[in-house]
Motif scaffolding. Sequence first.
Motif, PDB file in Angstrom:
ATOM      1  N   SER A 182     -45.542  21.964 -33.759  1.00  0.00           N
ATOM      2  CA  SER A 182     -44.524  22.776 -34.423  1.00  0.00           C
ATOM      3  C   SER A 182     -44.920  23.199 -35.829  1.00  0.00           C
ATOM      4  CB  SER A 182     -43.201  21.998 -34.481  1.00  0.00           C
ATOM      5  OG  SER A 182     -43.349  20.799 -35.226  1.00  0.00           O
ATOM      6  N   GLU A 183     -45.758  22.427 -36.520  1.00  0.00           N
ATOM      7  CA  GLU A 183     -46.017  22.692 -37.930  1.00  0.00           C
ATOM      8  C   GLU A 183     -47.470  22.938 -38.277  1.00  0.00           C
ATOM      9  OE1 GLU A 183     -44.366  19.622 -40.305  1.00  0.00           O
ATOM     10  OE2 GLU A 183     -42.316  19.854 -39.545  1.00  0.00           O
ATOM     11  N   LEU A 184     -48.399  22.645 -37.393  1.00  0.00           N
ATOM     12  CA  LEU A 184     -49.825  22.752 -37.729  1.00  0.00           C
ATOM     13  C   LEU A 184     -50.497  23.904 -36.991  1.00  0.00           C
ATOM     14  CD1 LEU A 184     -50.944  19.016 -37.864  1.00  0.00           C
ATOM     15  CD2 LEU A 184     -50.013  20.450 -39.671  1.00  0.00           C
ATOM     16  N   THR A 185     -49.777  24.988 -36.782  1.00  0.00           N
ATOM     17  CA  THR A 185     -50.369  26.126 -36.081  1.00  0.00           C
ATOM     18  C   THR A 185     -51.462  26.793 -36.918  1.00  0.00           C
ATOM     19  OG1 THR A 185     -48.246  26.501 -34.995  1.00  0.00           O
ATOM     20  CG2 THR A 185     -49.855  28.288 -34.912  1.00  0.00           C
ATOM     21  N   ALA A 186     -51.172  27.028 -38.200  1.00  0.00           N
ATOM     22  CA  ALA A 186     -52.172  27.664 -39.072  1.00  0.00           C
ATOM     23  C   ALA A 186     -53.392  26.775 -39.248  1.00  0.00           C
ATOM     24  CB  ALA A 186     -51.544  27.987 -40.428  1.00  0.00           C
ATOM     25  N   GLU A 187     -53.178  25.473 -39.399  1.00  0.00           N
ATOM     26  CA  GLU A 187     -54.304  24.555 -39.550  1.00  0.00           C
ATOM     27  C   GLU A 187     -55.149  24.488 -38.284  1.00  0.00           C
ATOM     28  OE1 GLU A 187     -51.294  24.014 -40.492  1.00  0.00           O
ATOM     29  OE2 GLU A 187     -51.454  23.742 -42.673  1.00  0.00           O
ATOM     30  N   ARG A 188     -54.497  24.579 -37.128  1.00  0.00           N
ATOM     31  CA  ARG A 188     -55.246  24.562 -35.862  1.00  0.00           C
ATOM     32  C   ARG A 188     -56.134  25.803 -35.742  1.00  0.00           C
ATOM     33  NH1 ARG A 188     -51.527  25.730 -31.120  1.00  0.00           N
ATOM     34  NH2 ARG A 188     -51.725  27.748 -32.154  1.00  0.00           N
ATOM     35  N   ASP A 189     -55.568  26.972 -36.052  1.00  0.00           N
ATOM     36  CA  ASP A 189     -56.366  28.193 -35.958  1.00  0.00           C
ATOM     37  C   ASP A 189     -57.539  28.163 -36.926  1.00  0.00           C
ATOM     38  OD1 ASP A 189     -54.515  29.007 -34.100  1.00  0.00           O
ATOM     39  OD2 ASP A 189     -53.361  30.240 -35.507  1.00  0.00           O
ATOM     40  N   ALA A 190     -57.296  27.666 -38.134  1.00  0.00           N
ATOM     41  CA  ALA A 190     -58.381  27.600 -39.118  1.00  0.00           C
ATOM     42  C   ALA A 190     -59.456  26.616 -38.682  1.00  0.00           C
ATOM     43  CB  ALA A 190     -57.811  27.216 -40.486  1.00  0.00           C
ATOM     44  N   PHE A 191     -59.055  25.468 -38.159  1.00  0.00           N
ATOM     45  CA  PHE A 191     -60.035  24.458 -37.749  1.00  0.00           C
ATOM     46  C   PHE A 191     -60.878  24.968 -36.582  1.00  0.00           C
ATOM     47  CE2 PHE A 191     -61.538  20.773 -35.478  1.00  0.00           C
ATOM     48  CZ  PHE A 191     -61.929  19.907 -36.486  1.00  0.00           C
ATOM     49  N   MET A 192     -60.235  25.574 -35.591  1.00  0.00           N
ATOM     50  CA  MET A 192     -60.986  26.063 -34.431  1.00  0.00           C
ATOM     51  C   MET A 192     -61.896  27.225 -34.815  1.00  0.00           C
ATOM     52  SD  MET A 192     -59.912  23.879 -32.338  1.00  0.00           S
ATOM     53  CE  MET A 192     -60.824  24.456 -30.916  1.00  0.00           C
ATOM     54  N   ALA A 193     -61.468  28.056 -35.766  1.00  0.00           N
ATOM     55  CA  ALA A 193     -62.324  29.153 -36.210  1.00  0.00           C
ATOM     56  C   ALA A 193     -63.552  28.626 -36.951  1.00  0.00           C
ATOM     57  CB  ALA A 193     -61.535  30.110 -37.092  1.00  0.00           C
ATOM     58  N   LEU A 194     -63.374  27.598 -37.760  1.00  0.00           N
ATOM     59  CA  LEU A 194     -64.504  27.031 -38.488  1.00  0.00           C
ATOM     60  C   LEU A 194     -65.498  26.360 -37.552  1.00  0.00           C
ATOM     61  CD1 LEU A 194     -62.719  25.516 -41.626  1.00  0.00           C
ATOM     62  CD2 LEU A 194     -64.253  27.475 -41.562  1.00  0.00           C
ATOM     63  N   GLN A 195     -65.019  25.825 -36.430  1.00  0.00           N
ATOM     64  CA  GLN A 195     -65.942  25.204 -35.485  1.00  0.00           C
ATOM     65  C   GLN A 195     -66.918  26.209 -34.885  1.00  0.00           C
ATOM     66  OE1 GLN A 195     -63.798  22.976 -32.480  1.00  0.00           O
ATOM     67  NE2 GLN A 195     -64.438  21.060 -33.409  1.00  0.00           N
ATOM     68  N   ASP A 196     -66.463  27.440 -34.676  1.00  0.00           N
ATOM     69  CA  ASP A 196     -67.303  28.462 -34.062  1.00  0.00           C
ATOM     70  C   ASP A 196     -68.114  29.258 -35.074  1.00  0.00           C
ATOM     71  OD1 ASP A 196     -66.238  27.688 -31.637  1.00  0.00           O
ATOM     72  OD2 ASP A 196     -64.616  29.176 -31.728  1.00  0.00           O
ATOM     73  N   MET A 197     -67.881  29.049 -36.364  1.00  0.00           N
ATOM     74  CA  MET A 197     -68.603  29.806 -37.392  1.00  0.00           C
ATOM     75  C   MET A 197     -69.901  29.104 -37.762  1.00  0.00           C
ATOM     76  SD  MET A 197     -65.778  31.153 -40.128  1.00  0.00           S
ATOM     77  CE  MET A 197     -64.526  32.341 -39.646  1.00  0.00           C
ATOM     78  N   PRO A 198     -70.939  29.872 -38.051  1.00  0.00           N
ATOM     79  CA  PRO A 198     -72.173  29.243 -38.546  1.00  0.00           C
ATOM     80  C   PRO A 198     -72.006  28.785 -39.989  1.00  0.00           C
ATOM     81  CG  PRO A 198     -72.399  31.623 -38.544  1.00  0.00           C
ATOM     82  CD  PRO A 198     -71.079  31.332 -37.892  1.00  0.00           C
ATOM     83  N   GLU A 199     -72.822  27.830 -40.361  1.00  0.00           N
ATOM     84  CA  GLU A 199     -72.792  27.331 -41.725  1.00  0.00           C
ATOM     85  C   GLU A 199     -73.405  28.357 -42.658  1.00  0.00           C
ATOM     86  OE1 GLU A 199     -71.513  24.698 -43.035  1.00  0.00           O
ATOM     87  OE2 GLU A 199     -70.837  23.646 -41.228  1.00  0.00           O
ATOM     88  N   ILE A 200     -72.635  28.778 -43.649  1.00  0.00           N
ATOM     89  CA  ILE A 200     -73.123  29.748 -44.628  1.00  0.00           C
ATOM     90  C   ILE A 200     -72.452  29.466 -45.955  1.00  0.00           C
ATOM     91  CG2 ILE A 200     -71.363  31.437 -43.961  1.00  0.00           C
ATOM     92  CD1 ILE A 200     -73.351  33.624 -44.706  1.00  0.00           C
ATOM     93  N   THR A 201     -73.217  29.560 -47.025  1.00  0.00           N
ATOM     94  CA  THR A 201     -72.712  29.297 -48.368  1.00  0.00           C
ATOM     95  C   THR A 201     -73.076  30.454 -49.282  1.00  0.00           C
ATOM     96  OG1 THR A 201     -74.727  28.097 -48.975  1.00  0.00           O
ATOM     97  CG2 THR A 201     -72.911  26.807 -48.021  1.00  0.00           C
TER      98      THR A 201
END
Length: 881
Positions: A182-201
């Motif tokens: 109910s409350e962690l929808t934005a955090e879930r989307d951000a976490f799953m998106a970061l998992q699929d992103m390559p490491e870049i700084t």
Amino acid sequence: MYLPRGQLSQLYAHLVKTTHALSPPLIILTSLGVDALCATRILTSLLRRDYIQYHIEPVAGYSELQRAGQKFALPLTRQRGGEGGVVVCIGAGGLVDLEEVLGLDGAEGEVDMSDHGVEVWVIDARRPWNLGNVFGSSAAVQQGEDGPAVLRRQGVEQGRVMPSYRPGKGGVIVWDDGEIESELTAERDAFMALQDMPEITEEDLIVEGENSEDEVDDEEPSSSQSRKRKASTRDSDDEGSDGSDDEERPRRRRRSNPSTPIPSSPGGNPQSGQAETPSSSQPRSPGAVISSSPPRAPSARSLRRKLLKLRRKHEATLEAYYTLGTSNSEPISSMMYSLASELGREDNDMLWSAIVGISSVDLSPFARTKRRRNEAGKRVLDKSEQIREVLQDEVRRLNPVPEDEIRRSQSQYGVIQTKARSPTDTSIRLSPEPRFLLIRHWSLYDSMLHSPYLSTRLHIWSDAGRKRLHKLLAKMGVSLQEAGKGYIHMDMALKQSLRERILKFAPQYNLDHLVPGENGRRGLEGWGFVRSWGWKATLSAVDVATIASAILEVGADPHLPQATNTASHVPQQSYASRVRSLPTPPHSDTDTAGPAAAPGDPDWTSTRFYAAFDALSPTSEGLDKLLKHIPSAQHLARSILRTGSALIAKKQIRHLRSFRMGVVKDGPDTVLFSHPGALVKLAAWVSEAVAVLEAEKGRKGREGDEALVLACLDEARGVYVVVGLGGGAQGGKSVRSKAEIRAREDKKKKRAEAKAAARAARAIKRRDRKARQREREEALGLIDSDAESNHSQSESDATQSSASSSDSDGSGSDSEVNEAEVQRRKSRGYGSNKFGLAFQSVVEETGARVRIDSFEHSVVEVRREDLGGFLEGLSLRGVVG
């Protein structure tokens, strides 16, 4: 991964189905808290009914949790020769990466631990979650011919365990109480998106920019020379051109016309090597619009810049979640009772364990309750109040009351329950419990004196406060001699009328919530729970939680409370080695040395855990152990009152820039408060007392007034135990200042005078109207003198009755005006205590030698020499509860 609340029974049913006689025992790692102990009791009761072997291992902090993982979790892995298994973490590990802490990530060796086969169930009420536990472990890394490949697990979608999921493959499974979905929808989307992103700084972009500039510098001379050669060739061609170039000149002049748009030629640049398309050879119609070429593709560097921006956005979302602070959500004992209810196995013993666990959470200063209102302005019940209503319904369902008992209870409404109905009565009942401490096991005077709610509002630390308590008892009609008796032996008529007497005089002393009111929701708002063990004893859930908590904090020996060594939470190793074993969160320099513990020290964690665990047993043996430890709870209450009164009376609580601070360095109770649990209770008492003082002075609503840091010296180990409460106490929120009390009394007097004057004016008008009517009737000869006298008598009776009815109407309408609430801060159920984050930041900035090992991150240990610098660095930070 996280398990939705509706699928708790599915996971347990699979465990029952796959467990056999040769299966390894279920490992239960339990923290030292009453709520965790009650949840463990419910779970073990279910396991015994299904003939599932289990092993309970108490853990007091992260270092012990790590050692338990090395001892119990690693031998279950397939890499160590095991067949897999289940490890249940109750009240521990929700804030950290559990696979790292338990050693299941393979970071310490060369062995691939991607398929270890150990499932870790996490049942924790502390927030915020470690999102790696919640949304991670949904992918497995498998070595292939082309290198490691990431394979999505079947039955898991975006970290959510679906009904098609089949356990047994290992990983962390978090039990969701409804908050994650109910409350962690934005955090879930951000976490799953970061998992699929390559490491870049940003450093990668800087390095790439430097390389591209170097390439441009190397190619610049050749490109300039080619441009010069092209320009000279074009000039020579123009000089030696003939009529064959006339066809091209009009097109060039047309391009030079600034008033005409210049479309790009689909045939390309004639001077380039690009071939013309067939469409370019066809004649063009006048005014035809030629389509433009496709847009130029973005460069790799711009794509990387956009990717970095998106990555920073998702990282900011997760960082905002982690920096909200810590708090508690639904008690884990309530989650366990929900599991038993879904399985259809709930009974009175499990219900009582859940009630005791929830009552212990209500007593904790870390459980912060926020009052909310809907759009219509009506108050909305928070989660704890909703759970209490459900428990009240469960009590009525599992404990039906006989009809004769209902009639008897109606005559004794408002009297707390102190005895059972029969010698074999073990039922649970509802009782209007006052906010007195251990009232069934103490005298009324001592129970009121040591009640944190009452003592802080009456200023018990001063002589004037003691006199105020005596005056309250005198107004209630209770003599000091009668109040000094045990409550069980007090006069029955006094006990039956005690609630009404308190309700009458409590508002004069800022004690509005001392006992449950008359007009609560369903008439039972604020009522507590009691259980009887026949005629042997009748205890309330709050008393049981208080006694069990005292066993964990004071010690298992009730006859020697002063012998509680500071090593109550110290494992058998030196201070330096304990600091080195801390995996998370970040800590200070680990090369600090401290006094080593004696090799013969007992295991205080296991001793106190099993003493409290046995005392919570619903059997008569558990009751005997519970009653035996009542002196420990009374000793802790006396120590809190004595030490807290000394801190307030001697003005040892200093107000720094962003919080208040106090230090306990000497006194008879210093050894006792070196235990974090006891120090937290003392800090809660002091925080509430300070909040009451500020509220009575009319300073309510100031940010930082409730934030408190309290330290206690542990002389044996040379460290200070420090606890921070960021607005955990709610004492000052319901306290009126002296000016508000006077204004309220004046308003009541004015309302009463205005109502009396209105009643008098109405009575005069009514009397005059009746008199004129009688005169008219006499003039017409409709009445005689006898009738007149009778009519006069009836008129007087009617006047009296109307006056009494108007009085009753006035008293009914004389309801208190709802006071305007202080502007509420938007929150999501957590973020009430930010001292854990502040402690970690100060450690990184100052380099103080600090140990953060407690599951409550707002409890730390600081070396004696570093306390000054630690508090100075902490005072410069804006810590607001």
